[in-house]
Design a protein around this motif. Structure first.
Motif, PDB file in Angstrom:
ATOM      1  N   MET A 200       0.820  -1.214   0.000  1.00  0.00           N
ATOM      2  CA  MET A 200       0.000   0.000   0.000  1.00  0.00           C
ATOM      3  C   MET A 200       0.850   1.258   0.000  1.00  0.00           C
ATOM      4  N   ILE A 201       2.102   1.140   0.426  1.00  0.00           N
ATOM      5  CA  ILE A 201       2.924   2.342   0.414  1.00  0.00           C
ATOM      6  C   ILE A 201       3.996   2.262  -0.672  1.00  0.00           C
ATOM      7  N   SER A 202       3.616   1.645  -1.781  1.00  0.00           N
ATOM      8  CA  SER A 202       4.429   1.735  -2.987  1.00  0.00           C
ATOM      9  C   SER A 202       4.323   3.175  -3.501  1.00  0.00           C
ATOM     10  N   ASN A 203       5.249   3.569  -4.346  1.00  0.00           N
ATOM     11  CA  ASN A 203       5.192   4.926  -4.898  1.00  0.00           C
ATOM     12  C   ASN A 203       3.877   5.183  -5.627  1.00  0.00           C
ATOM     13  N   LYS A 204       3.390   4.162  -6.332  1.00  0.00           N
ATOM     14  CA  LYS A 204       2.133   4.309  -7.070  1.00  0.00           C
ATOM     15  C   LYS A 204       0.970   4.591  -6.133  1.00  0.00           C
ATOM     16  N   ASN A 205       0.878   3.819  -5.042  1.00  0.00           N
ATOM     17  CA  ASN A 205      -0.225   4.032  -4.115  1.00  0.00           C
ATOM     18  C   ASN A 205      -0.084   5.340  -3.355  1.00  0.00           C
ATOM     19  N   LEU A 206       1.130   5.694  -2.979  1.00  0.00           N
ATOM     20  CA  LEU A 206       1.323   6.965  -2.282  1.00  0.00           C
ATOM     21  C   LEU A 206       0.830   8.125  -3.144  1.00  0.00           C
ATOM     22  N   SER A 211      -4.798  13.018  -3.007  1.00  0.00           N
ATOM     23  CA  SER A 211      -5.981  13.875  -3.107  1.00  0.00           C
ATOM     24  C   SER A 211      -6.785  13.954  -1.806  1.00  0.00           C
ATOM     25  N   TYR A 212      -6.543  13.035  -0.870  1.00  0.00           N
ATOM     26  CA  TYR A 212      -7.359  13.064   0.345  1.00  0.00           C
ATOM     27  C   TYR A 212      -6.603  12.738   1.639  1.00  0.00           C
ATOM     28  N   VAL A 213      -5.384  12.264   1.553  1.00  0.00           N
ATOM     29  CA  VAL A 213      -4.642  11.820   2.736  1.00  0.00           C
ATOM     30  C   VAL A 213      -3.560  12.828   3.114  1.00  0.00           C
ATOM     31  N   SER A 214      -3.410  13.079   4.418  1.00  0.00           N
ATOM     32  CA  SER A 214      -2.341  13.926   4.942  1.00  0.00           C
ATOM     33  C   SER A 214      -1.277  13.114   5.682  1.00  0.00           C
ATOM     34  N   TYR A 215      -1.696  11.982   6.280  1.00  0.00           N
ATOM     35  CA  TYR A 215      -0.806  11.145   7.072  1.00  0.00           C
ATOM     36  C   TYR A 215      -0.809   9.713   6.534  1.00  0.00           C
ATOM     37  N   VAL A 216       0.358   9.115   6.458  1.00  0.00           N
ATOM     38  CA  VAL A 216       0.482   7.679   6.186  1.00  0.00           C
ATOM     39  C   VAL A 216       1.093   7.070   7.437  1.00  0.00           C
ATOM     40  N   ASN A 217       0.331   6.172   8.111  1.00  0.00           N
ATOM     41  CA  ASN A 217       0.668   5.740   9.463  1.00  0.00           C
ATOM     42  C   ASN A 217       0.940   4.233   9.531  1.00  0.00           C
ATOM     43  N   PRO A 218       2.206   3.842   9.431  1.00  0.00           N
ATOM     44  CA  PRO A 218       2.547   2.417   9.438  1.00  0.00           C
ATOM     45  C   PRO A 218       2.746   1.841  10.833  1.00  0.00           C
ATOM     46  N   ILE A 228      10.237   5.750   5.758  1.00  0.00           N
ATOM     47  CA  ILE A 228       9.810   7.053   6.272  1.00  0.00           C
ATOM     48  C   ILE A 228      10.259   8.161   5.317  1.00  0.00           C
ATOM     49  N   LYS A 229      11.459   8.034   4.775  1.00  0.00           N
ATOM     50  CA  LYS A 229      11.946   9.031   3.823  1.00  0.00           C
ATOM     51  C   LYS A 229      11.033   9.083   2.598  1.00  0.00           C
ATOM     52  N   ARG A 230      10.613   7.916   2.110  1.00  0.00           N
ATOM     53  CA  ARG A 230       9.743   7.864   0.928  1.00  0.00           C
ATOM     54  C   ARG A 230       8.384   8.501   1.217  1.00  0.00           C
ATOM     55  N   ILE A 231       7.838   8.210   2.395  1.00  0.00           N
ATOM     56  CA  ILE A 231       6.563   8.821   2.786  1.00  0.00           C
ATOM     57  C   ILE A 231       6.694  10.345   2.808  1.00  0.00           C
ATOM     58  N   HIS A 232       7.769  10.828   3.409  1.00  0.00           N
ATOM     59  CA  HIS A 232       7.977  12.272   3.487  1.00  0.00           C
ATOM     60  C   HIS A 232       8.219  12.884   2.104  1.00  0.00           C
ATOM     61  N   LEU A 233       8.942  12.196   1.243  1.00  0.00           N
ATOM     62  CA  LEU A 233       9.211  12.722  -0.096  1.00  0.00           C
ATOM     63  C   LEU A 233       7.930  12.902  -0.903  1.00  0.00           C
ATOM     64  N   GLY A 235       5.261  13.962   0.382  1.00  0.00           N
ATOM     65  CA  GLY A 235       4.539  15.083   0.984  1.00  0.00           C
ATOM     66  C   GLY A 235       3.631  14.727   2.144  1.00  0.00           C
ATOM     67  N   PHE A 236       3.716  13.489   2.639  1.00  0.00           N
ATOM     68  CA  PHE A 236       2.863  13.075   3.748  1.00  0.00           C
ATOM     69  C   PHE A 236       3.602  13.206   5.087  1.00  0.00           C
ATOM     70  N   LYS A 237       2.833  13.402   6.135  1.00  0.00           N
ATOM     71  CA  LYS A 237       3.338  13.251   7.490  1.00  0.00           C
ATOM     72  C   LYS A 237       3.124  11.796   7.905  1.00  0.00           C
ATOM     73  N   THR A 238       3.732  11.399   9.022  1.00  0.00           N
ATOM     74  CA  THR A 238       3.574  10.004   9.434  1.00  0.00           C
ATOM     75  C   THR A 238       3.527   9.865  10.952  1.00  0.00           C
ATOM     76  N   ILE A 239       2.637   8.984  11.396  1.00  0.00           N
ATOM     77  CA  ILE A 239       2.483   8.638  12.807  1.00  0.00           C
ATOM     78  C   ILE A 239       2.711   7.139  12.932  1.00  0.00           C
ATOM     79  N   ILE A 240       3.588   6.744  13.852  1.00  0.00           N
ATOM     80  CA  ILE A 240       3.947   5.330  14.009  1.00  0.00           C
ATOM     81  C   ILE A 240       3.174   4.723  15.176  1.00  0.00           C
ATOM     82  N   TRP A 241       2.691   3.499  14.986  1.00  0.00           N
ATOM     83  CA  TRP A 241       1.964   2.793  16.035  1.00  0.00           C
ATOM     84  C   TRP A 241       2.486   1.351  16.119  1.00  0.00           C
ATOM     85  N   THR A 242       2.409   0.745  17.284  1.00  0.00           N
ATOM     86  CA  THR A 242       2.229   1.268  18.628  1.00  0.00           C
ATOM     87  C   THR A 242       3.494   0.955  19.412  1.00  0.00           C
TER      88      THR A 242
END
Length: 268
Positions: A200-206, A211-218, A228-233, A235-242
């Motif tokens: 789900m966090i392939s470049n294509k899916n990111l 259009s609707y997501v601000s955070y990608v949270n793995p 994490i670098k790819r997520i940030h590149l 333009g998304f923020k990220t929250i890690i759980w748990t």
């Protein structure tokens, strides 16, 4: 040629400047402390006691899960049944709000929490809005038609629809997140990712999330520096759980993520 005293002053000035820059950089990347289901390591999860404990321990946000009762009320509980965290049995959707709140949601954790109830989302907002932020997970939304509308109505009623209200809505369900985003585009959206959903966090899916997501949270077990670098590149923020161990927290902090969800909000 400068005398030794002058050189020493210059050296100390340069050292002070370097330390100051390091402190500022560290502060800029200090992640949000997010209490998992409140402070689930100390109290029965998703209860008022747990949320109060997280607040006392300095959490910036409360992470909580919402589902819907038979009479259309939003309640704060992780599982789609009450079996694990109460003295009752059955599906959340088969209880009315008064029925589900008659259950004991504290004794399973420790007898000192006997009588703790499953709170409604409205009760949680009544108690904690303005004191702390909320990371709200739409839990198994496919089970609950119109749950996105119910949540949107609750947020609009309380005028929580602007970005400064410290509300983030997340889910594993992309279609549910799209529906919610259409209703309240001002509320930041987070998409949850577990190990099985690594693709789900392939470049294509990111790119498709943009259009609707601000955070990608793995999930923490799948996280690495390259991810994490790819997520940030993108333009998304990220929250890690748990996070549950101090050693894990230290490693995650070094990745400069925006938020860390933990059962123990006082880990530092």
């Amino acid at each position: 040629m400068r005398n030794p005293a002058t050189l020493l002053v210059i050296l100390f000035a340069l050292l002070f400047r370097a330390i100051t820059r390091l402190i500022v950089k560290t502060e800029q990347h200090s992640p949000l402390k997010i209490g998992h289901r409140g402070a689930a390591g100390y109290c029965p999860e998703n209860t008022i006691s747990s949320f109060q404990k997280a607040l006392e321990l300095g959490a910036d946000y409360l992470e909580l899960d919402i589902q819907m009762t038979k009479d259309g009320e939003l309640v704060v509980i992780h599982d789609s049944t009450v079996n694990r965290t109460t003295n009752g049995k059955g599906k959340v959707m088969d209880f009315t709000l008064p029925e589900i709140q008659n259950l004991d949601a504290g004794s399973w954790f420790h007898r000192k929490f006997a009588g703790e109830k499953i709170p409604s989302l409205s009760e949680v907002f009544d108690e904690f809005a303005g004191k702390i932020g909320f990371l709200i997970e739409l839990k198994k939304p496919s089970l609950y038609p119109l749950i996105e509308e119910k949540l949107a109505e609750e947020l609009m009623k309380r005028e929580f629809t602007t970005g400064d209200r410290q509300i983030i809505v997340q889910s594993f369900d992309r279609e549910s997140l799209k529906r919610f985003h259409e209703l309240l585009p001002s509320i930041p959206i987070g998409i949850l990712v577990r190990n099985a959903g690594l693709k789900m966090i392939s470049n294509k899916n990111l790119k498709s999330f943009a259009s609707y997501v601000s955070y990608v949270n793995p999930k923490i077990s799948m996280v690495n520096k390259r991810m994490i670098k790819r997520i940030h590149l993108h333009g998304f923020k990220t929250i890690i759980w748990t996070v549950k161990r101090k050693n894990d927290l230290k490693a995650i902090k070094n990745l400069h993520v925006e938020g860390i969800v933990s059962d123990f909000p006082d880990l530092s």
